[in-house]
Design a protein around this motif. Structure first.
Motif, PDB file in Angstrom:
ATOM      1  N   TYR A  56       0.841  -1.209   0.000  1.00 35.25           N
ATOM      2  CA  TYR A  56       0.000   0.000   0.000  1.00 35.25           C
ATOM      3  C   TYR A  56       0.871   1.252   0.000  1.00 35.25           C
ATOM      4  O   TYR A  56       0.657   2.193  -0.759  1.00 35.25           O
ATOM      5  CB  TYR A  56      -0.901  -0.005   1.233  1.00 35.25           C
ATOM      6  N   ILE A  57       1.879   1.217   0.869  1.00 28.41           N
ATOM      7  CA  ILE A  57       2.793   2.353   0.979  1.00 28.41           C
ATOM      8  C   ILE A  57       3.462   2.639  -0.354  1.00 28.41           C
ATOM      9  O   ILE A  57       3.565   3.781  -0.789  1.00 28.41           O
ATOM     10  CB  ILE A  57       3.860   2.044   2.045  1.00 28.41           C
ATOM     11  N   HIS A  58       3.897   1.588  -0.964  1.00 23.56           N
ATOM     12  CA  HIS A  58       4.601   1.737  -2.233  1.00 23.56           C
ATOM     13  C   HIS A  58       3.680   2.288  -3.315  1.00 23.56           C
ATOM     14  O   HIS A  58       4.022   3.227  -4.025  1.00 23.56           O
ATOM     15  CB  HIS A  58       5.183   0.395  -2.655  1.00 23.56           C
ATOM     16  N   GLU A  59       2.499   1.735  -3.362  1.00 22.83           N
ATOM     17  CA  GLU A  59       1.552   2.161  -4.388  1.00 22.83           C
ATOM     18  C   GLU A  59       1.167   3.623  -4.233  1.00 22.83           C
ATOM     19  O   GLU A  59       0.926   4.336  -5.209  1.00 22.83           O
ATOM     20  CB  GLU A  59       0.277   1.312  -4.321  1.00 22.83           C
ATOM     21  N   HIS A  60       1.058   4.057  -3.003  1.00 29.73           N
ATOM     22  CA  HIS A  60       0.623   5.441  -2.780  1.00 29.73           C
ATOM     23  C   HIS A  60       1.784   6.379  -2.501  1.00 29.73           C
ATOM     24  O   HIS A  60       1.590   7.512  -2.096  1.00 29.73           O
ATOM     25  CB  HIS A  60      -0.395   5.483  -1.636  1.00 29.73           C
ATOM     26  N   ASP A  61       2.994   5.896  -2.716  1.00 28.04           N
ATOM     27  CA  ASP A  61       4.186   6.700  -2.490  1.00 28.04           C
ATOM     28  C   ASP A  61       4.131   7.437  -1.161  1.00 28.04           C
ATOM     29  O   ASP A  61       4.374   8.626  -1.080  1.00 28.04           O
ATOM     30  CB  ASP A  61       4.378   7.710  -3.623  1.00 28.04           C
ATOM     31  N   TYR A  62       3.780   6.685  -0.135  1.00 34.03           N
ATOM     32  CA  TYR A  62       3.723   7.298   1.202  1.00 34.03           C
ATOM     33  C   TYR A  62       5.129   7.594   1.713  1.00 34.03           C
ATOM     34  O   TYR A  62       6.037   6.785   1.582  1.00 34.03           O
ATOM     35  CB  TYR A  62       3.012   6.346   2.161  1.00 34.03           C
ATOM     36  N   ARG A  63       5.325   8.778   2.251  1.00 36.25           N
ATOM     37  CA  ARG A  63       6.583   9.119   2.918  1.00 36.25           C
ATOM     38  C   ARG A  63       6.281   9.519   4.338  1.00 36.25           C
ATOM     39  O   ARG A  63       5.510  10.448   4.565  1.00 36.25           O
ATOM     40  CB  ARG A  63       7.274  10.313   2.232  1.00 36.25           C
ATOM     41  N   PRO A  64       6.857   8.833   5.307  1.00 39.29           N
ATOM     42  CA  PRO A  64       6.583   9.203   6.705  1.00 39.29           C
ATOM     43  C   PRO A  64       7.013  10.638   6.972  1.00 39.29           C
ATOM     44  O   PRO A  64       7.951  11.133   6.368  1.00 39.29           O
ATOM     45  CB  PRO A  64       7.449   8.229   7.513  1.00 39.29           C
ATOM     46  N   ASN A  65       6.302  11.283   7.839  1.00 40.66           N
ATOM     47  CA  ASN A  65       6.649  12.645   8.224  1.00 40.66           C
ATOM     48  C   ASN A  65       7.810  12.596   9.212  1.00 40.66           C
ATOM     49  O   ASN A  65       7.663  12.187  10.360  1.00 40.66           O
ATOM     50  CB  ASN A  65       5.429  13.311   8.856  1.00 40.66           C
ATOM     51  N   LEU A  66       8.968  13.049   8.725  1.00 50.03           N
ATOM     52  CA  LEU A  66      10.171  12.947   9.548  1.00 50.03           C
ATOM     53  C   LEU A  66      10.117  13.834  10.782  1.00 50.03           C
ATOM     54  O   LEU A  66      10.751  13.550  11.789  1.00 50.03           O
ATOM     55  CB  LEU A  66      11.403  13.299   8.725  1.00 50.03           C
ATOM     56  N   ILE A  67       9.377  14.928  10.675  1.00 53.55           N
ATOM     57  CA  ILE A  67       9.284  15.820  11.821  1.00 53.55           C
ATOM     58  C   ILE A  67       8.595  15.101  12.983  1.00 53.55           C
ATOM     59  O   ILE A  67       9.054  15.140  14.126  1.00 53.55           O
ATOM     60  CB  ILE A  67       8.468  17.075  11.461  1.00 53.55           C
ATOM     61  N   ALA A  68       7.527  14.423  12.647  1.00 57.12           N
ATOM     62  CA  ALA A  68       6.801  13.688  13.684  1.00 57.12           C
ATOM     63  C   ALA A  68       7.691  12.597  14.274  1.00 57.12           C
ATOM     64  O   ALA A  68       7.728  12.391  15.491  1.00 57.12           O
ATOM     65  CB  ALA A  68       5.527  13.094  13.102  1.00 57.12           C
TER      66      ALA A  68
ATOM     67  N   ASN B 133      10.176  16.312   3.661  1.00 56.69           N
ATOM     68  CA  ASN B 133       9.711  17.527   4.348  1.00 56.69           C
ATOM     69  C   ASN B 133      10.777  18.186   5.194  1.00 56.69           C
ATOM     70  O   ASN B 133      10.507  18.656   6.294  1.00 56.69           O
ATOM     71  CB  ASN B 133       8.531  17.198   5.267  1.00 56.69           C
ATOM     72  N   LYS B 134      11.988  18.202   4.690  1.00 62.66           N
ATOM     73  CA  LYS B 134      13.062  18.739   5.509  1.00 62.66           C
ATOM     74  C   LYS B 134      13.221  20.245   5.388  1.00 62.66           C
ATOM     75  O   LYS B 134      13.967  20.855   6.151  1.00 62.66           O
ATOM     76  CB  LYS B 134      14.381  18.067   5.098  1.00 62.66           C
ATOM     77  N   VAL B 135      12.617  20.843   4.388  1.00 64.98           N
ATOM     78  CA  VAL B 135      12.852  22.274   4.150  1.00 64.98           C
ATOM     79  C   VAL B 135      11.576  23.021   3.777  1.00 64.98           C
ATOM     80  O   VAL B 135      10.626  22.434   3.275  1.00 64.98           O
ATOM     81  CB  VAL B 135      13.889  22.475   3.025  1.00 64.98           C
ATOM     82  N   ASP B 136      11.608  24.324   4.032  1.00 66.40           N
ATOM     83  CA  ASP B 136      10.468  25.177   3.678  1.00 66.40           C
ATOM     84  C   ASP B 136      10.656  25.837   2.318  1.00 66.40           C
ATOM     85  O   ASP B 136       9.743  26.502   1.812  1.00 66.40           O
ATOM     86  CB  ASP B 136      10.289  26.273   4.723  1.00 66.40           C
ATOM     87  N   GLY B 137      11.843  25.703   1.761  1.00 66.54           N
ATOM     88  CA  GLY B 137      12.105  26.339   0.472  1.00 66.54           C
ATOM     89  C   GLY B 137      13.496  25.965   0.004  1.00 66.54           C
ATOM     90  O   GLY B 137      14.260  25.367   0.749  1.00 66.54           O
ATOM     91  N   ILE B 138      13.780  26.312  -1.235  1.00 64.50           N
ATOM     92  CA  ILE B 138      15.025  25.854  -1.852  1.00 64.50           C
ATOM     93  C   ILE B 138      15.750  26.989  -2.568  1.00 64.50           C
ATOM     94  O   ILE B 138      15.119  27.818  -3.228  1.00 64.50           O
ATOM     95  CB  ILE B 138      14.724  24.761  -2.911  1.00 64.50           C
ATOM     96  N   VAL B 139      17.072  27.013  -2.423  1.00 68.37           N
ATOM     97  CA  VAL B 139      17.910  27.865  -3.259  1.00 68.37           C
ATOM     98  C   VAL B 139      18.696  26.959  -4.208  1.00 68.37           C
ATOM     99  O   VAL B 139      19.408  26.071  -3.760  1.00 68.37           O
ATOM    100  CB  VAL B 139      18.926  28.690  -2.443  1.00 68.37           C
ATOM    101  N   LEU B 140      18.525  27.221  -5.478  1.00 70.47           N
ATOM    102  CA  LEU B 140      19.241  26.448  -6.489  1.00 70.47           C
ATOM    103  C   LEU B 140      20.424  27.283  -6.945  1.00 70.47           C
ATOM    104  O   LEU B 140      20.269  28.437  -7.327  1.00 70.47           O
ATOM    105  CB  LEU B 140      18.297  26.214  -7.664  1.00 70.47           C
TER     106      LEU B 140
END
Lengths: 345, 345
Positions: A56-68, B133-140
């Motif tokens: 399911y994760i793979h199909e929906h390209d789920y990425r855990p929220n690293l902040i949490a 979700n590591k950043v709020d914006g990007i400088v290229l």
DNA sequence: TTGAAAGCGCTAACAT
DNA sequence: ATGTTAGCGCTTTCAA
């Protein structure tokens, strides 16, 4: 290049969806814990459910929220890299190469790299980074004597490693063996018969420069030749100082000048050129780093070559192991290579 | 240096205490909300309580947990900086100087900088950074033609700015005016009577190089002189190519060679030296950046000087404003300065 | 002007 | 093998 087509994966357009672990749990009729376990691999779980979740994760390209995840585990998955902000160092490619190495390993361990700067006297940005809990550990890229950053880091009990050498044994260090390197280079030159040798060394507050100085002295000792310390110039931190030193040296009929970095060497070559001396006819020249700085000089300059990116990679690995609680060696010494070129022939 | 004493503030030793907003609330007999409001300045609060909280915070060196704040606000207080990982660019101090500028502003707005790398063909690390979700914006920092990073960033709807110029108008760009700059430099040379002029330009996939090319052509047009396009060499990405170009050029009796960056220029000077030509007697030379790369050349090289750190600072400011939702100009063009030196006299 | 309570998305005892 | 529950430390409605 024209007409090239990029097919981006669908995930991109779904960035806003922000799937969470609870969504998945609800959708699959299991608990959040189960989903969490499937992802982390921790705890026992039947193959069947694990696969169901993973798919399911793979199909929906789920990425855990690293902040949490960070908040829950009190970990940031960031490592901090402290770059020197002294203006005269900004031009040196060393730190950038090193940073690239660190970025590489970091990414491979799913860490990110947050950079900050420090000077000899101002470590406020480093303090801020740490107090804000932005990183799990620190790589310090330019140790100096009585290093305030090191003093501070020791107090915080945050894991940290130093690229380069420190006077303090308990600090974890990753460095090339500059003492042996400079010793070997100097020895080679001595054995070539260039015994009247001058050393132009950089800022002695930078440990690397003191180490090269030590290596230089050791070479003379090893070869049973007295060193003429009046031909040793330290803290060559400005063009004026270098020019003056070169002028004095050349009046004293030296065979060879060893420069402790490529910036110094570049200036030495210019000064020799200005004052009508030719390399290697009038004087031999050797340097360190073998960087692009000297790449185009004619003649090519004999030097100690080190792999800076690898240095960064090793430092990154050490730090990540340290963060993971593994035991690691206090001192890692990397290789170097002496590259003999026309400037000493 | 010996004997210097550092008195660190008491806070350091208390790092482990980890004071939280609830601790403060309890201690002061108020609610968490009140403490939060006192800190953020949002919402109404009596002067008295606000001061009481602020003082407590100050006395105990309380630092809010940014991770928790991030989670609550869905903001990271990080900006991402994408550095090119192409090996031949690592040696250029441009990106490091730029990064320093970005770090400076970031810190002053209480942001941190997380760096990642990308190449022309591999933007996976950039994707990872964003998906995590590591950043709020990007400088290229290095736009190219058909830039995959830009394509990707546009899809994510994440705020981003580009250091340099892009072909796409809607992208926010901070750059020096390389077209005008190169045009003006070329004009000055034309007006000095060097009308048989060669251009050695770098990788034309890098927008900055195409812009310099444009400026070069414009100068001829402005001066009503036909340009000899057979003296224009593009994509001078290796020493071999440069050497070959120089040899051809010198056989064709040019007055002047304009090099589109200091790396190319350095090699050109070497080749001229190897083949027995002297600057400025046999040929005039001009370049860009005025970097330390050429600092020690004799004669000094005429060039376009730009302030790279300021470029980084402006880019950082733009991005932070963008993140804050402010309207900002699509294109910021910074100044440059033409520095005439001996190489064109 | 202040507080109670819910929630950000995840992890980790502690059940069952 | 799976679920329940209570946090992690902060912000933010909503109510008082």
């Amino acid at each position: 290049m024209k007409g090239s087509v990029f097919v981006e994966d669908a995930s991109v357009s779904e960035v806003s969806k922000n799937l969470t672990i609870s969504d998945i749990a609800r959708e699959l009729g299991v608990s959040k814990t189960t989903v969490s376990r499937a992802i982390s691999g921790k705890g026992r779980l039947s193959e069947a459910t694990r696969n169901r979740v993973l798919q399911y994760i793979h199909e929906h390209d789920y990425r855990p929220n690293l902040i949490a995840k960070s908040l829950a585990q009190s970990k940031t998955f960031n490592i901090g890299v402290v770059l020197p902000a002294d203006t005269n160092l900004t031009e040196i490619p060393f730190f950038q190469s090193c940073l690239m190495g660190i970025c590489d390993v970091a990414a491979s361990f799913d860490y990110d790299v947050v950079v900050t700067t420090a000077t000899e006297n101002d470590i406020s940005l480093l303090k801020r980074l740490i107090k804000n809990n932005k990183v799990d550990g620190i790589v310090l890229t330019r140790p100096i004597v009585n290093d305030r950053s090191i003093d501070y880091l020791k107090q915080t009990h945050l894991p940290f490693v130093v690229v380069g050498s420190s006077e303090e044994d308990e600090v974890i260090q990753i460095d090339n063996n500059h003492i042996d390197g400079c010793c070997e280079l100097t020895s080679v030159l001595i054995k070539s018969g260039y015994t009247t040798m001058a050393l132009l060394a950089g800022n002695q507050r930078h440990i690397v420069n003191t180490n090269r100085y030590k290596g230089f002295l050791k070479a003379f000792k090893d070869n049973g030749i007295p060193v003429n310390e009046t031909l040793v110039y330290t803290d060559m931190t400005s063009n004026v100082l270098i020019d003056r030193a070169v002028d004095t040296i050349m009046n004293r009929k030296v065979d060879c000048i060893v420069c402790s970095d490529d910036i110094i060497c570049s200036r030495v070559l210019t000064r020799l050129n200005e004052t009508g001396y030719s390399v290697p006819k009038d004087v031999k020249i050797a340097s360190f780093y073998d960087s692009a700085y000297l790449e185009n000089y004619n003649p090519p300059i004999t030097s100690l070559r080190i792999d800076i990116k690898t240095l960064g990679i090793e430092a990154g690995k050490c730090l990540i192991n340290l963060i993971a609680g593994k035991e690691i060696a206090n001192k890692t010494l990397l290789d170097y290579e002496i590259v003999l070129k026309k400037s000493t022939m």
